[in-house]
Scaffold this motif. Structure first.
Motif, PDB file in Angstrom:
ATOM      1  N   ASP A 136       0.820  -1.214   0.000  1.00 28.98           N
ATOM      2  CA  ASP A 136       0.000   0.000   0.000  1.00 28.98           C
ATOM      3  C   ASP A 136       0.852   1.262   0.000  1.00 28.98           C
ATOM      4  O   ASP A 136       0.547   2.229  -0.704  1.00 28.98           O
ATOM      5  CB  ASP A 136      -0.933   0.012   1.219  1.00 28.98           C
ATOM      6  CG  ASP A 136      -2.215  -0.729   0.924  1.00 28.98           C
ATOM      7  OD1 ASP A 136      -2.119  -1.912   0.525  1.00 28.98           O
ATOM      8  OD2 ASP A 136      -3.294  -0.138   1.071  1.00 28.98           O
ATOM      9  N   ALA A 137       1.907   1.247   0.794  1.00 28.54           N
ATOM     10  CA  ALA A 137       2.761   2.428   0.892  1.00 28.54           C
ATOM     11  C   ALA A 137       3.454   2.697  -0.446  1.00 28.54           C
ATOM     12  O   ALA A 137       3.558   3.845  -0.883  1.00 28.54           O
ATOM     13  CB  ALA A 137       3.784   2.242   2.000  1.00 28.54           C
ATOM     14  N   ASN A 138       3.902   1.649  -1.099  1.00 27.45           N
ATOM     15  CA  ASN A 138       4.596   1.810  -2.380  1.00 27.45           C
ATOM     16  C   ASN A 138       3.638   2.153  -3.519  1.00 27.45           C
ATOM     17  O   ASN A 138       4.028   2.781  -4.487  1.00 27.45           O
ATOM     18  CB  ASN A 138       5.345   0.532  -2.755  1.00 27.45           C
ATOM     19  CG  ASN A 138       6.628   0.375  -1.963  1.00 27.45           C
ATOM     20  OD1 ASN A 138       6.950   1.214  -1.122  1.00 27.45           O
ATOM     21  ND2 ASN A 138       7.352  -0.693  -2.216  1.00 27.45           N
ATOM     22  N   ALA A 139       2.407   1.706  -3.385  1.00 29.41           N
ATOM     23  CA  ALA A 139       1.377   1.928  -4.409  1.00 29.41           C
ATOM     24  C   ALA A 139       1.897   1.691  -5.819  1.00 29.41           C
ATOM     25  O   ALA A 139       1.965   2.617  -6.637  1.00 29.41           O
ATOM     26  CB  ALA A 139       0.793   3.335  -4.271  1.00 29.41           C
ATOM     27  N   PRO A 140       2.281   0.469  -6.127  1.00 31.10           N
ATOM     28  CA  PRO A 140       2.841   0.194  -7.459  1.00 31.10           C
ATOM     29  C   PRO A 140       1.876   0.550  -8.598  1.00 31.10           C
ATOM     30  O   PRO A 140       2.319   0.804  -9.712  1.00 31.10           O
ATOM     31  CB  PRO A 140       3.138  -1.314  -7.416  1.00 31.10           C
ATOM     32  CG  PRO A 140       2.371  -1.852  -6.272  1.00 31.10           C
ATOM     33  CD  PRO A 140       2.236  -0.747  -5.292  1.00 31.10           C
TER      34      PRO A 140
END
Length: 544
Positions: A454-458
């Motif tokens: 979620d933090a990276n949101a690829p």
RNA sequence: CGCGGGGUAGAGCAGCCAGGCAGCUCGUUGGGCUCAUAACCCAAAGGUCGUAGGUUCAAAUCCUUCCCCCGCAACCA
């Protein structure tokens, strides 16, 4: 390569396996699979315990032979353990000729020592049934409170009773009055082994589960008592030598535990191995896994037999005794209709679910309460939503955006360190029988992975910086590779599938990295979510 | 006074051995995300840690009392 023996207590062949058996057995298979992954030479052995009065009586009432009854249940056990994905080197039975021979030889050797003696006793005999009666087959009135009681104890006043003191004793089978009859039995001199067993206990107890330590300590503190190793039975392992044709049999508890040796020997004989590498090898490690009712048999009696025998066989190392499983808050009992069988569970659910649930919940401190609500939420919420869905969201993303292929990048240091320390913690906990804590360790990594996704949101970076996105994906598939590898002992089915999708079939314990570009095979959602209403319908008899 | 274990948020549990801000998972409520199996992420509400006393600067944790639940009590295997 270490020699590892894992002995699961032998289920008694007079009834189907229920969830209690499953619960206390799952950690044994986890151990076996874990040690094989570590490259150890593992012998995971158990079998059907086929002798004794209850089986003999059940056979009589069904007008079949005891061997037919025990064989029938043996076949059922084999089938259930197969459905549960258990990985026995040998699942044996005590009626096997090779077990009988082994036990007779073992006791022949024992009889030459001074740990064995004959002793005359009085025992209740039913002239109508033509058999000596075990205490629990005598019913009558408690001599203290005059209420109905069985021969071993009074459930009203709590006193321990001697069967011959019951008022109005009746044979539980035919209801006629039993008589006291003199008989002679062979005894094992446990008091003489007291010091050796205390020494054994002090040396090994630190690796035992808490309940095993507590109960064993109590037996030792109270002082050991002599125990008969023969019975007047028609259904049991016959004695040896001059006693071979007597009406005596080796008493069940003095013979079934020897199955760990006979079962291991048969496996080794069949596979070109030397069984003494397991049994006369100081560097071998022996685990014993069972429910708490089996504690004294594995911490006092079995080691006592081994100490008394002149061969100096390897004594138990780690003893893992698990508390019971209760069913929707009640004790498992056939008459109360709470004896949910392993068969019923496995007909409806994936073996991975059953294994996961019990590995997650069984422990050595208190009873585990099985409830279908808990089962469904636990499988859906943890195993599927957290883990299986992480796998699916990652693999789907890689398939859709990168056509299922990701280049090799340098590994993220923080992530690799988390993976490494997870392996370490999980290994320690598995070896201490703490499957629940081990799974917790693994799922901390799952949670880390979901947060990072979620933090990276690829799904954003694919638009702004495809190179960065691919790097992120590489990190996620690396995590999945290691999660699957770590989960292999617990949920072999699903974990194996994932490893295949990732093109990795080497099951070695320890951090794994991709050496070449990742090419995903065809994949699908790992498991189907459970439907609570459906489960309620299928198991409505078990809901109050 | 038989022995052992347990009693912590609506549910299931960890923490206790070695005293130091009461935690985890699920559920509930509010928000976010849209890659994914109505999945995922963030936040909030919710507990006098069974009872009563003691030790301590400080107790879920150590000591004692009582209550409740489970198991064992060696012949169930």
């Amino acid at each position: 390569m270490k020699k590892i023996l894992i002995g699961l207590s032998w289920p008694y062949a007079n009834g189907e396996l229920h969830i209690g058996h499953v619960g206390s057995s799952v950690p044994a298979d986890v151990l076996a699979r874990f040690h094989r992954q570590c490259g150890d030479d593992v012998c995971f052995v158990s079998g059907s315990d086929c002798y004794g009065t209850p089986i003999s009586i059940q056979a009589q009432s069904m007008h079949v032979s005891p061997v037919e009854i025990s064989n029938m249940y043996h076949e059922k056990f084999v089938d259930i353990f197969k459905k549960l994905d258990f990985s026995f080197e040998n699942f044996f039975k005590t009626t096997d000729e090779r077990h009988i021979n082994f036990s007779q030889n073992f006791h022949k050797e024992l009889s030459k020592t001074n740990y064995i003696y004959n002793k005359k006793t009085m025992q209740l005999h039913c002239n109508n049934c033509h058999r000596f009666l075990p205490d629990r087959y005598v019913e009558g009135l408690c001599p203290f409170c005059k209420k109905p009681a069985k021969g071993d104890s009074c459930e009203y006043c709590g006193k321990i009773l001697e069967a011959e003191n019951l008022l109005n004793p009746k044979c539980k089978i035919c209801n006629s009055e039993p008589v006291l009859k003199a008989t002679e039995q062979i005894y094992l001199d446990l008091p003489q082994l007291q010091l050796q067993l205390e020494n054994f206990y002090d040396k090994r107890k630190d690796t035992w589960s808490q309940n095993a330590q507590g109960m064993t300590n109590r037996y030792l503190t109270e002082g050991l008592r002599e125990r008969p190793i023969t019975r007047n039975l028609d259904w049991g392992v016959p004695l040896f030598g001059e006693n071979e044709n007597s009406e005596k049999r080796i008493y069940n508890w003095a013979e079934n535990v020897l199955g760990y040796l006979s079962g291991c020997k048969v496996y080794c004989d069949n596979n070109g191995k030397n069984w003494l590498d397991f049994w006369k090898n100081k560097n071998a490690k022996h685990y014993y896994v069972h429910a708490k009712d089996n504690i004294p048999f594995h911490t006092i009696i079995f080691p006592g037999l081994l100490l008394a025998n002149p061969n100096e066989y390897h004594l138990p190392d780690t003893v893992l005794s698990y508390e019971y499983v209760t069913m929707e808050g009640e004790k498992i009992s056939k008459s109360k209709g709470t004896a949910l069988t392993a068969r019923e569970l496995l007909e409806e659910f994936n073996a991975d679910f059953v294994r996961y649930y019990f590995a997650k919940n069984i422990n050595d401190k208190k009873d585990t309460n099985f409830s279908f609500t808990d089962f469904v939420t636990s499988i859906n919420g943890e195993l599927i939503n957290n883990f299986a869905n992480f796998v699916n969201r990652t693999l789907s993303f890689v398939k859709n955006k990168f056509n299922g292929e990701v280049k090799v990048y340098e590994n993220n240091v923080e992530t690799m360190e988390l993976i490494r320390s997870a392996y370490e913690k999980v290994a320690t906990n598995i070896q201490q029988g703490k499957t629940s804590t081990a799974l917790k360790n693994i799922f901390e990594l799952v949670s880390y992975a979901n947060k990072k996704f979620d933090a990276n949101a690829p799904w954003q970076t694919i638009k702004t910086d495809p190179e960065l996105c691919e790097k992120q994906c590489f990190e996620f598939v690396t995590i999945i590779l290691n999660l699957a590898n770590m989960l292999l002992p617990f949920i072999p089915n699903g974990a194996c599938k994932i490893l295949e999708w990732m093109g990795d079939i080497k099951n070695e314990w320890g951090v794994k990295t991709f050496k070449n570009n990742v090419k995903l095979g065809d994949f699908c959602p790992l498991y189907q979510r459970l439907d609570m209403e459906n489960v309620k319908l299928k198991f409505k008899n078990y809901f109050k």
